[in-house]
Write a protein that holds these residues in place. Structure first.
Motif, PDB file in Angstrom:
ATOM      1  N   SER A   1      17.499  -5.905   2.455  1.00 53.35           N
ATOM      2  CA  SER A   1      17.864  -6.847   3.510  1.00 53.35           C
ATOM      3  C   SER A   1      16.696  -7.720   3.949  1.00 53.35           C
ATOM      4  O   SER A   1      16.911  -8.804   4.498  1.00 53.35           O
ATOM      5  CB  SER A   1      18.385  -6.089   4.738  1.00 53.35           C
ATOM      6  N   HIS A   2      15.487  -7.238   3.743  1.00 58.21           N
ATOM      7  CA  HIS A   2      14.306  -7.893   4.301  1.00 58.21           C
ATOM      8  C   HIS A   2      13.112  -7.423   3.480  1.00 58.21           C
ATOM      9  O   HIS A   2      13.125  -6.303   2.943  1.00 58.21           O
ATOM     10  CB  HIS A   2      14.158  -7.463   5.767  1.00 58.21           C
ATOM     11  N   VAL A   3      12.078  -8.252   3.366  1.00 59.17           N
ATOM     12  CA  VAL A   3      10.916  -7.911   2.546  1.00 59.17           C
ATOM     13  C   VAL A   3       9.632  -8.126   3.345  1.00 59.17           C
ATOM     14  O   VAL A   3       9.440  -9.180   3.950  1.00 59.17           O
ATOM     15  CB  VAL A   3      10.880  -8.754   1.253  1.00 59.17           C
ATOM     16  N   HIS A   4       8.786  -7.096   3.356  1.00 55.56           N
ATOM     17  CA  HIS A   4       7.438  -7.177   3.919  1.00 55.56           C
ATOM     18  C   HIS A   4       6.435  -7.067   2.779  1.00 55.56           C
ATOM     19  O   HIS A   4       6.517  -6.134   1.966  1.00 55.56           O
ATOM     20  CB  HIS A   4       7.186  -6.027   4.899  1.00 55.56           C
ATOM     21  N   CYS A   5       5.496  -7.985   2.730  1.00 53.73           N
ATOM     22  CA  CYS A   5       4.480  -7.972   1.681  1.00 53.73           C
ATOM     23  C   CYS A   5       3.093  -7.812   2.277  1.00 53.73           C
ATOM     24  O   CYS A   5       2.586  -8.720   2.949  1.00 53.73           O
ATOM     25  CB  CYS A   5       4.543  -9.259   0.871  1.00 53.73           C
ATOM     26  N   LYS A   6       2.497  -6.670   2.053  1.00 51.81           N
ATOM     27  CA  LYS A   6       1.072  -6.491   2.316  1.00 51.81           C
ATOM     28  C   LYS A   6       0.470  -5.831   1.094  1.00 51.81           C
ATOM     29  O   LYS A   6       1.164  -5.149   0.346  1.00 51.81           O
ATOM     30  CB  LYS A   6       0.827  -5.690   3.594  1.00 51.81           C
ATOM     31  N   ASP A   7      -0.804  -6.062   0.893  1.00 53.94           N
ATOM     32  CA  ASP A   7      -1.469  -5.537  -0.293  1.00 53.94           C
ATOM     33  C   ASP A   7      -2.185  -4.241   0.063  1.00 53.94           C
ATOM     34  O   ASP A   7      -2.312  -3.877   1.239  1.00 53.94           O
ATOM     35  CB  ASP A   7      -2.448  -6.578  -0.856  1.00 53.94           C
ATOM     36  N   VAL A   8      -2.626  -3.546  -0.959  1.00 50.61           N
ATOM     37  CA  VAL A   8      -3.205  -2.215  -0.783  1.00 50.61           C
ATOM     38  C   VAL A   8      -4.586  -2.135  -1.418  1.00 50.61           C
ATOM     39  O   VAL A   8      -4.871  -2.805  -2.412  1.00 50.61           O
ATOM     40  CB  VAL A   8      -2.298  -1.130  -1.400  1.00 50.61           C
ATOM     41  N   ARG A   9      -5.426  -1.331  -0.792  1.00 46.97           N
ATOM     42  CA  ARG A   9      -6.711  -0.956  -1.386  1.00 46.97           C
ATOM     43  C   ARG A   9      -6.631   0.551  -1.598  1.00 46.97           C
ATOM     44  O   ARG A   9      -6.952   1.353  -0.715  1.00 46.97           O
ATOM     45  CB  ARG A   9      -7.862  -1.333  -0.452  1.00 46.97           C
ATOM     46  N   THR A  10      -6.190   0.934  -2.773  1.00 39.71           N
ATOM     47  CA  THR A  10      -5.816   2.326  -3.021  1.00 39.71           C
ATOM     48  C   THR A  10      -6.990   3.293  -2.905  1.00 39.71           C
ATOM     49  O   THR A  10      -6.813   4.441  -2.493  1.00 39.71           O
ATOM     50  CB  THR A  10      -5.158   2.460  -4.400  1.00 39.71           C
ATOM     51  N   ASP A  11      -8.185   2.854  -3.269  1.00 37.77           N
ATOM     52  CA  ASP A  11      -9.348   3.740  -3.162  1.00 37.77           C
ATOM     53  C   ASP A  11      -9.617   4.106  -1.704  1.00 37.77           C
ATOM     54  O   ASP A  11      -9.923   5.264  -1.386  1.00 37.77           O
ATOM     55  CB  ASP A  11     -10.595   3.078  -3.758  1.00 37.77           C
ATOM     56  N   ARG A  12      -9.494   3.135  -0.821  1.00 40.59           N
ATOM     57  CA  ARG A  12      -9.733   3.409   0.600  1.00 40.59           C
ATOM     58  C   ARG A  12      -8.669   4.347   1.152  1.00 40.59           C
ATOM     59  O   ARG A  12      -8.973   5.277   1.904  1.00 40.59           O
ATOM     60  CB  ARG A  12      -9.770   2.109   1.406  1.00 40.59           C
ATOM     61  N   TYR A  13      -7.420   4.096   0.781  1.00 44.92           N
ATOM     62  CA  TYR A  13      -6.349   4.977   1.242  1.00 44.92           C
ATOM     63  C   TYR A  13      -6.600   6.411   0.779  1.00 44.92           C
ATOM     64  O   TYR A  13      -6.445   7.362   1.568  1.00 44.92           O
ATOM     65  CB  TYR A  13      -5.002   4.491   0.710  1.00 44.92           C
ATOM     66  N   ALA A  14      -6.969   6.571  -0.474  1.00 44.71           N
ATOM     67  CA  ALA A  14      -7.210   7.913  -1.012  1.00 44.71           C
ATOM     68  C   ALA A  14      -8.314   8.619  -0.240  1.00 44.71           C
ATOM     69  O   ALA A  14      -8.231   9.832   0.030  1.00 44.71           O
ATOM     70  CB  ALA A  14      -7.568   7.819  -2.492  1.00 44.71           C
ATOM     71  N   GLN A  15      -9.336   7.888   0.151  1.00 41.09           N
ATOM     72  CA  GLN A  15     -10.434   8.482   0.913  1.00 41.09           C
ATOM     73  C   GLN A  15      -9.964   8.936   2.302  1.00 41.09           C
ATOM     74  O   GLN A  15     -10.288  10.040   2.745  1.00 41.09           O
ATOM     75  CB  GLN A  15     -11.573   7.478   1.040  1.00 41.09           C
ATOM     76  N   PHE A  16      -9.202   8.093   2.972  1.00 43.61           N
ATOM     77  CA  PHE A  16      -8.711   8.456   4.307  1.00 43.61           C
ATOM     78  C   PHE A  16      -7.750   9.641   4.230  1.00 43.61           C
ATOM     79  O   PHE A  16      -7.805  10.547   5.065  1.00 43.61           O
ATOM     80  CB  PHE A  16      -8.032   7.258   4.974  1.00 43.61           C
ATOM     81  N   ARG A  17      -6.875   9.637   3.252  1.00 46.69           N
ATOM     82  CA  ARG A  17      -5.922  10.733   3.118  1.00 46.69           C
ATOM     83  C   ARG A  17      -6.634  12.044   2.790  1.00 46.69           C
ATOM     84  O   ARG A  17      -6.330  13.087   3.370  1.00 46.69           O
ATOM     85  CB  ARG A  17      -4.886  10.406   2.040  1.00 46.69           C
ATOM     86  N   ALA A  18      -7.581  11.994   1.863  1.00 41.43           N
ATOM     87  CA  ALA A  18      -8.316  13.202   1.476  1.00 41.43           C
ATOM     88  C   ALA A  18      -9.092  13.787   2.651  1.00 41.43           C
ATOM     89  O   ALA A  18      -9.272  15.010   2.746  1.00 41.43           O
ATOM     90  CB  ALA A  18      -9.255  12.889   0.323  1.00 41.43           C
ATOM     91  N   ALA A  19      -9.541  12.926   3.558  1.00 41.06           N
ATOM     92  CA  ALA A  19     -10.295  13.381   4.731  1.00 41.06           C
ATOM     93  C   ALA A  19      -9.395  13.858   5.861  1.00 41.06           C
ATOM     94  O   ALA A  19      -9.899  14.289   6.899  1.00 41.06           O
ATOM     95  CB  ALA A  19     -11.191  12.249   5.231  1.00 41.06           C
ATOM     96  N   GLY A  20      -8.082  13.795   5.667  1.00 43.17           N
ATOM     97  CA  GLY A  20      -7.160  14.192   6.727  1.00 43.17           C
ATOM     98  C   GLY A  20      -7.172  13.225   7.888  1.00 43.17           C
ATOM     99  O   GLY A  20      -6.887  13.596   9.027  1.00 43.17           O
ATOM    100  N   ASP A  21      -7.490  11.961   7.608  1.00 43.57           N
ATOM    101  CA  ASP A  21      -7.605  10.958   8.664  1.00 43.57           C
ATOM    102  C   ASP A  21      -6.233  10.372   9.000  1.00 43.57           C
ATOM    103  O   ASP A  21      -5.226  10.650   8.350  1.00 43.57           O
ATOM    104  CB  ASP A  21      -8.575   9.860   8.237  1.00 43.57           C
ATOM    105  N   SER A  22      -6.202   9.520  10.016  1.00 43.51           N
ATOM    106  CA  SER A  22      -4.936   8.996  10.525  1.00 43.51           C
ATOM    107  C   SER A  22      -4.579   7.656   9.910  1.00 43.51           C
ATOM    108  O   SER A  22      -5.426   6.946   9.360  1.00 43.51           O
ATOM    109  CB  SER A  22      -5.016   8.839  12.050  1.00 43.51           C
ATOM    110  N   PHE A  23      -3.313   7.311  10.054  1.00 43.82           N
ATOM    111  CA  PHE A  23      -2.831   6.008   9.607  1.00 43.82           C
ATOM    112  C   PHE A  23      -3.598   4.880  10.290  1.00 43.82           C
ATOM    113  O   PHE A  23      -4.043   3.931   9.634  1.00 43.82           O
ATOM    114  CB  PHE A  23      -1.333   5.894   9.909  1.00 43.82           C
TER     115      PHE A  23
END
Length: 297
Positions: A206-228
């Motif tokens: 119904s609707h499209v949102h486009c944002k890009d990703v920096r996957t390395d940074r996300y992986a670091q935050f997730r691995a550290a148990g950090d927040s969104f």
């Protein structure tokens, strides 16, 4: 086929972290949006919620209100209560001529909890609760559709519809009238392939949102148990054309399903570190070029 280009104000002023862009005025925000070349903008915390006040403001800039996030509590109360609770938001959107109603379930969400909302611990919905949730969503979406709105459920990190398994359960529990905001950034980080969703569930988009990703940074935050939210401040998202996602393939997928509607660009970052005008312009220029390449526009 009609594609309209919109933007989220979150790059200028963040709803979950009001300190990000807190000094930005609505005038400065809308001036940028207009001069970049967008046709519309979603609601944010800088916008008055009275149509008598908001209409002349938007008319001054020649911009449409695309829609705006609505937080539902359907795991806590029933569809009738939700329909009553969302009436004011619905009335505002209708008065502003908006055609899309964006909703996300947030009764147990953790994405707005900067200290305790870990990326690696999103809320999960028990298998036995999906039927109830789906029935309530069906009712709320039907109501929005009856009001002339395109209902669009926003899958989102830190909520009960985050992963590919969640999304499949969502599809199974709801009818085709329960549309989806296909958000590239949240999809990729949730392990969802946006092209596959567009290809296999075109009737739901119904609707499209486009944002890009920096996957390395996300992986670091997730691995550290950090927040969104710490991930947002730390730059795990950016504007289309500045990250890792394969936008040419996504634009081709939208062309293949004859998508018609808004494409909203997001650059969910700290505006003090990433100038929203610069990133907004990059995102729009990138997607317009790619859409032209595949004949989407």
């Amino acid at each position: 086929m009609t594609i309209r280009w919109g933007v989220s104000p979150i790059a200028w002023a963040n709803d979950d972290m009001p300190e990000l862009g807190g000094d930005t005025t609505l005038d400065a925000l809308l001036t940028d949006v207009k001069e970049i070349g967008f046709e519309g903008v979603e609601l944010g915390n800088k916008f008055p919620r009275d149509p008598g006040t908001l209409k002349p403001v938007m008319a001054r800039y020649g911009l449409d209100i695309v829609g705006g996030w609505y937080s539902s509590n359907l795991l806590v109360h029933d569809a009738d209560a939700e329909i009553e609770a969302m009436a004011g938001h619905m009335d505002l959107l209708k008065a502003m001529g908006s055609t899309v109603f964006i909703l996300a379930e947030t009764s147990n969400a953790v994405h707005s909890d900067r200290e305790g909302g870990r990326l690696d611990s999103p809320p999960r919905l028990a298998a036995g609760d999906w039927a109830m949730f789906g029935q309530r969503l069906n009712r709320v979406a039907a109501h929005a559709n009856d009001q002339g709105m395109r209902f669009a459920y926003h899958h989102h990190l830190g909520t009960v519809v985050e992963t590919g398994e969640d999304l499949n359960r969502f599809f199974d529990a709801t009818g085709d009238h329960v549309g989806l905001v296909l958000d590239t950034g949240h999809a990729v980080y949730g392990g969802i392939d946006p092209v596959e969703v567009a290809t296999t569930r075109p009737e739901r988009i119904s609707h499209v949102h486009c944002k890009d990703v920096r996957t390395d940074r996300y992986a670091q935050f997730r691995a550290a148990g950090d927040s969104f939210l710490n991930g947002v401040v730390g730059g795990m998202f950016t504007t289309p054309g500045d990250g890792d996602y394969d936008y040419p393939a996504f634009m081709a997928a939208l062309k293949a399903i004859d998508y018609s509607g808004w494409i909203v660009i997001e650059a969910e970052q700290d505006p003090a570190l990433a100038d929203p005008r610069e990133y907004g312009q990059l995102g729009l220029d990138t997607l317009k070029r790619l859409a032209g390449d595949v004949g989407l526009v």
